[in-house]
Design a protein around this motif. Sequence first.
Motif, PDB file in Angstrom:
ATOM      1  N   GLN A  56       0.852  -1.191   0.000  1.00  0.00           N
ATOM      2  CA  GLN A  56       0.000   0.000   0.000  1.00  0.00           C
ATOM      3  C   GLN A  56       0.883   1.234   0.000  1.00  0.00           C
ATOM      4  OE1 GLN A  56      -2.820   0.321   3.227  1.00  0.00           O
ATOM      5  NE2 GLN A  56      -3.247   2.470   2.804  1.00  0.00           N
ATOM      6  N   ALA A  61       1.492   4.393   5.547  1.00  0.00           N
ATOM      7  CA  ALA A  61       1.368   2.949   5.391  1.00  0.00           C
ATOM      8  C   ALA A  61       2.701   2.263   5.675  1.00  0.00           C
ATOM      9  CB  ALA A  61       0.886   2.612   3.978  1.00  0.00           C
ATOM     10  N   ARG A 161      -2.751   6.939   6.461  1.00  0.00           N
ATOM     11  CA  ARG A 161      -1.708   6.140   5.825  1.00  0.00           C
ATOM     12  C   ARG A 161      -0.950   6.938   4.764  1.00  0.00           C
ATOM     13  NH1 ARG A 161      -2.543   3.981   9.787  1.00  0.00           N
ATOM     14  NH2 ARG A 161      -3.134   1.815  10.200  1.00  0.00           N
TER      15      ARG A 161
END
Length: 222
Positions: A56, A61, A161
Amino acid sequence: MVIDVVLPSLNEAEALPWVLDRMPPGFRPIVVDNGSTDRTVEVARAHGAEVVREPQRGFGAACHAGLRAATAEVVAFCDADGSLDPRLLPSVAGPVLAGEADLVLGRRRATGRRSWPVHARLGNAVLARTLRRRTGVRVRDIGPMRAASREALLALGIRDRRFGYPLEMVVRAAEQGWRVVEVDVEYRPRVGGRSKVTGSVRGTFRAVKDMRAVLGQVTRDR
């Protein structure tokens, strides 16, 4: 005590040898590969780092994947581009290890004009001022070099993230009454290429946008 150091990395093969060779004794590097197309993974392993792959895309992330992979009681974070000297990590982790702070942030002190462009410095200053107003935490930099307890960080429930991850960490820590302190760290020109954040107005704008979104979301959650 061993301290795990999370190094979010995207195409940092050129910088990693310098970074990993300067890792202090007792600090164990975890290189989180965030989809590199260069030799980041091979270089990291050749220099003794643990490698974690995070498909990701996003700075947050990569940071969170490294945090989940860490096993040490105290975890530090550091950029992998050579802009921050890993030899400064003991001064950042020290107050946490001594029980004097819950979260320590490295306040960046530029070593020259090339280290921290004006547009990036101004964006950071605006965010830090907004953070001080909303949380009461006396921070002057949303810097990437930091240290805290691994279990406590996981319990914060950080959701962003993207580039808002470092800011959300401070906001949620403030909500929990953490003792947040800063220590000065030198900020150098990165090794090779251009920073994905501070290296361009577009990159800085994207990071500021992500961080402002975090501040807005946290306010709505209250």
